[in-house]
Write an enzyme that holds these catalytic residues in place. Sequence first.
Site, PDB file in Angstrom:
ATOM      1  N   PRO A 198       0.847  -1.205   0.000  1.00  8.58           N
ATOM      2  CA  PRO A 198       0.000   0.000   0.000  1.00  8.58           C
ATOM      3  C   PRO A 198       0.877   1.247   0.000  1.00  8.58           C
ATOM      4  O   PRO A 198       1.910   1.277   0.672  1.00  8.58           O
ATOM      5  CB  PRO A 198      -0.745  -0.110   1.329  1.00  8.58           C
ATOM      6  CG  PRO A 198       0.181  -0.877   2.227  1.00  8.58           C
ATOM      7  CD  PRO A 198       0.931  -1.829   1.331  1.00  8.58           C
ATOM      8  N   THR A 205      -1.332  -2.038   9.505  1.00 10.21           N
ATOM      9  CA  THR A 205      -0.006  -1.407   9.633  1.00 10.21           C
ATOM     10  C   THR A 205       0.171  -0.883  11.052  1.00 10.21           C
ATOM     11  O   THR A 205      -0.694  -0.172  11.573  1.00 10.21           O
ATOM     12  CB  THR A 205       0.138  -0.269   8.603  1.00 10.21           C
ATOM     13  OG1 THR A 205       0.105  -0.849   7.301  1.00 10.21           O
ATOM     14  CG2 THR A 205       1.448   0.488   8.777  1.00 10.21           C
ATOM     15  N   ARG A 257      10.260  13.174   7.950  1.00 10.33           N
ATOM     16  CA  ARG A 257      10.846  13.165   6.597  1.00 10.33           C
ATOM     17  C   ARG A 257      11.242  14.587   6.230  1.00 10.33           C
ATOM     18  O   ARG A 257      10.413  15.400   5.830  1.00 10.33           O
ATOM     19  CB  ARG A 257       9.857  12.574   5.605  1.00 10.33           C
ATOM     20  CG  ARG A 257       9.508  11.146   6.019  1.00 10.33           C
ATOM     21  CD  ARG A 257       8.370  10.548   5.265  1.00 10.33           C
ATOM     22  NE  ARG A 257       7.759   9.508   6.086  1.00 10.33           N
ATOM     23  CZ  ARG A 257       6.529   9.067   5.928  1.00 10.33           C
ATOM     24  NH1 ARG A 257       5.765   9.548   4.977  1.00 10.33           N
ATOM     25  NH2 ARG A 257       6.057   8.134   6.725  1.00 10.33           N
ATOM     26  N   LYS A 283       1.566  -5.575   9.395  1.00  9.86           N
ATOM     27  CA  LYS A 283       2.680  -5.004   8.617  1.00  9.86           C
ATOM     28  C   LYS A 283       3.466  -4.012   9.468  1.00  9.86           C
ATOM     29  O   LYS A 283       2.878  -3.118  10.077  1.00  9.86           O
ATOM     30  CB  LYS A 283       2.107  -4.293   7.390  1.00  9.86           C
ATOM     31  CG  LYS A 283       3.124  -3.548   6.538  1.00  9.86           C
ATOM     32  CD  LYS A 283       2.480  -3.059   5.249  1.00  9.86           C
ATOM     33  CE  LYS A 283       3.417  -2.263   4.378  1.00  9.86           C
ATOM     34  NZ  LYS A 283       3.617  -0.890   4.825  1.00  9.86           N
ATOM     35  N   HIS A 342       8.579   0.205   6.873  1.00  6.61           N
ATOM     36  CA  HIS A 342       7.833   1.239   6.153  1.00  6.61           C
ATOM     37  C   HIS A 342       8.728   1.903   5.092  1.00  6.61           C
ATOM     38  O   HIS A 342       8.655   3.106   4.850  1.00  6.61           O
ATOM     39  CB  HIS A 342       7.305   2.288   7.134  1.00  6.61           C
ATOM     40  CG  HIS A 342       5.967   2.865   6.772  1.00  6.61           C
ATOM     41  ND1 HIS A 342       4.804   2.487   7.370  1.00  6.61           N
ATOM     42  CD2 HIS A 342       5.600   3.808   5.856  1.00  6.61           C
ATOM     43  CE1 HIS A 342       3.777   3.175   6.863  1.00  6.61           C
ATOM     44  NE2 HIS A 342       4.252   3.981   5.925  1.00  6.61           N
ATOM     45  N   ARG A 356       7.964   1.530  -3.745  1.00  5.53           N
ATOM     46  CA  ARG A 356       8.468   2.502  -4.727  1.00  5.53           C
ATOM     47  C   ARG A 356       8.612   1.945  -6.141  1.00  5.53           C
ATOM     48  O   ARG A 356       8.283   2.661  -7.096  1.00  5.53           O
ATOM     49  CB  ARG A 356       9.788   3.095  -4.235  1.00  5.53           C
ATOM     50  CG  ARG A 356       9.624   3.892  -2.928  1.00  5.53           C
ATOM     51  CD  ARG A 356      10.965   4.422  -2.464  1.00  5.53           C
ATOM     52  NE  ARG A 356      10.904   5.107  -1.181  1.00  5.53           N
ATOM     53  CZ  ARG A 356      11.064   4.496  -0.006  1.00  5.53           C
ATOM     54  NH1 ARG A 356      11.272   3.187   0.067  1.00  5.53           N
ATOM     55  NH2 ARG A 356      11.007   5.200   1.118  1.00  5.53           N
TER      56      ARG A 356
HETATM   57  C1  LIG Z   1       4.835   7.195  -1.153  1.00  5.96           C
HETATM   58  C2  LIG Z   1       4.655   6.092  -0.155  1.00  5.96           C
HETATM   59  C3  LIG Z   1       3.473   6.019   0.578  1.00  5.96           C
HETATM   60  C4  LIG Z   1       3.268   4.981   1.495  1.00  5.96           C
HETATM   61  N1  LIG Z   1       2.062   4.900   2.150  1.00  5.96           N
HETATM   62  C5  LIG Z   1       1.839   3.833   2.963  1.00  5.96           C
HETATM   63  C6  LIG Z   1       0.558   3.656   3.586  1.00  5.96           C
HETATM   64  O1  LIG Z   1      -0.364   4.443   3.372  1.00  5.96           O
HETATM   65  N2  LIG Z   1       0.397   2.581   4.402  1.00  5.96           N
HETATM   66  C7  LIG Z   1       1.404   1.672   4.632  1.00  5.96           C
HETATM   67  O2  LIG Z   1       1.208   0.702   5.374  1.00  5.96           O
HETATM   68  N3  LIG Z   1       2.610   1.816   4.063  1.00  5.96           N
HETATM   69  C8  LIG Z   1       2.854   2.862   3.230  1.00  5.96           C
HETATM   70  N4  LIG Z   1       4.083   2.993   2.637  1.00  5.96           N
HETATM   71  C9  LIG Z   1       5.125   1.974   2.884  1.00  5.96           C
HETATM   72  C10 LIG Z   1       5.006   0.839   1.883  1.00  5.96           C
HETATM   73  O3  LIG Z   1       3.832   0.091   2.072  1.00  5.96           O
HETATM   74  C11 LIG Z   1       6.193  -0.142   1.984  1.00  5.96           C
HETATM   75  O4  LIG Z   1       6.310  -0.601   3.318  1.00  5.96           O
HETATM   76  C12 LIG Z   1       7.526   0.440   1.512  1.00  5.96           C
HETATM   77  O5  LIG Z   1       7.337   1.336   0.443  1.00  5.96           O
HETATM   78  C13 LIG Z   1       8.429  -0.705   1.080  1.00  5.96           C
HETATM   79  O6  LIG Z   1       9.671  -0.266   0.707  1.00  5.96           O
HETATM   80  P1  LIG Z   1      10.123  -0.002  -0.830  1.00  5.96           P
HETATM   81  O7  LIG Z   1       9.451   1.263  -1.245  1.00  5.96           O
HETATM   82  O8  LIG Z   1      11.602   0.137  -0.707  1.00  5.96           O
HETATM   83  O9  LIG Z   1       9.695  -1.179  -1.673  1.00  5.96           O
HETATM   84  C14 LIG Z   1       4.298   4.029   1.718  1.00  5.96           C
HETATM   85  C15 LIG Z   1       5.492   4.110   0.985  1.00  5.96           C
HETATM   86  C16 LIG Z   1       5.675   5.118   0.050  1.00  5.96           C
HETATM   87  C17 LIG Z   1       6.965   5.140  -0.742  1.00  5.96           C
END
Ligand SMILES: Cc1cc2nc3c(=O)[nH]c(=O)nc-3n(C[C@H](O)[C@H](O)[C@H](O)COP(=O)(O)O)c2cc1C
Length: 380
Positions: A76, A154, A163, A250, A274, A329
């Site tokens: 997500p 989560t 950030r 998560k 995250h 990402r």
């Molecule tokens: C722009 C962005 C928004 C995110 N929003 C959420 C979210 O709403 N809920 C959540 O559980 N994780 C969120 N995440 C974390 C992702 O679910 C995930 O854990 C993380 O992106 C994994 O790492 P990676 O980007 O290196 O693959 C977000 C990540 C990004 C980059």
Amino acid sequence: MIHNVEDARRQAKRRLPKAIYEFVAGGAEDEITLNANRTGFDRWEFRPRALIDVAVRDTSIDLFGDRITMPLLLDPTGLTRVISRAGELDVARGAGAAGTIYTLGIGASQSIEDIAAVASGPLWLQVYIWRDRELVESIVERARLAGCRALCMTIDVPVYGNRERDARNGMTIPPRINVANFWDSALRPRWLRDQLFGDHLTFKNLQGIAPGDDAVAIGTYLERELYKPSSDWRDLAWLRELWDGPLLVKGIMTADDALRAAEYGADGVVVSNHGGRQLDGLPGTIDALPEVVAAAGDRMKILMDGGVRRGTDVVKALALGATACMVGRPYLWGLAAGGAKGVEQVLDIFRQEIDRTLALLGACTVDDVDRTLIRYAGST
Ligand SMILES: Cc1cc2nc3c(=O)[nH]c(=O)nc-3n(C[C@H](O)[C@H](O)[C@H](O)COP(=O)(O)O)c2cc1C
């Protein structure tokens, strides 16, 4: 041309204004955890099996009753329309075309129903347990009606991570064009057109909860009213009562918390920090994975995310006992680079890389991947 995830990232960087690109790419504080998610993988090395007949291979897996084309799912990522006009709709289309699961976020910019209407693959829903239980309950009910297959709670956002890139870039939700970023936005006409002429950006699933319906009003309400850091393990028990389908937690980084998640009824965990966006100073997830697998791998599914950029990364995680990996990402880069097709392309690249890695390791299926195929090569 996109040959790998890094190519997609470069294209995304060219197409998105700096503030948006860094909102996605960036991590918390000194980005130590963000970087550890990548460098962690380099300290694990393969030990292949030679001269095995690998002519017939299969990368697919079964996950909670769904057959998916590979052990890779979509994380997500909330408010995905900051990247493109269709946002989550195109992510769902791309994930379905690639034959895998998309976990949409409770903080999505498109509604659960609209996403389900275009999705051809299985959907999961990620939730936060906010103070307004009725709101969470109604969203879970909508997910059930829309056919979501699993829920993912989560747990690593008791408060927002710090950030600093966003603060430095004046990143706001929704993004605002001002004197400082005018040229940066004007030079990305596709992105600008999407933002100016698409639906206004908001948390579609949360409309009606705040005094206004735009992203600012709902975002402020979320932060002031809903995001109180008072959630505890009893909330997982509450969710377990509410939802009889597969339930995952998560944001697990330790054996202790994985065991607790199992005790409170979770069917799986996602080892995750995250994407390095919350607590800085956590290890890379590939290094947290072995202790979680050792403690709870025989009781539940162990997924992991964070820094997964290659098929080899996925196979390393499988060798350490993960059931599957997730990415955030990488599919957002695909979305920025080419909409639904771009998402599909990134996922296809992952599938081809996983398949090639299996062949080169002497494994025909995901089940053939085990701990003998990997060793730790880094100094401690
Ligand atoms: C722009 C962005 C928004 C995110 N929003 C959420 C979210 O709403 N809920 C959540 O559980 N994780 C969120 N995440 C974390 C992702 O679910 C995930 O854990 C993380 O992106 C994994 O790492 P990676 O980007 O290196 O693959 C977000 C990540 C990004 C980059």
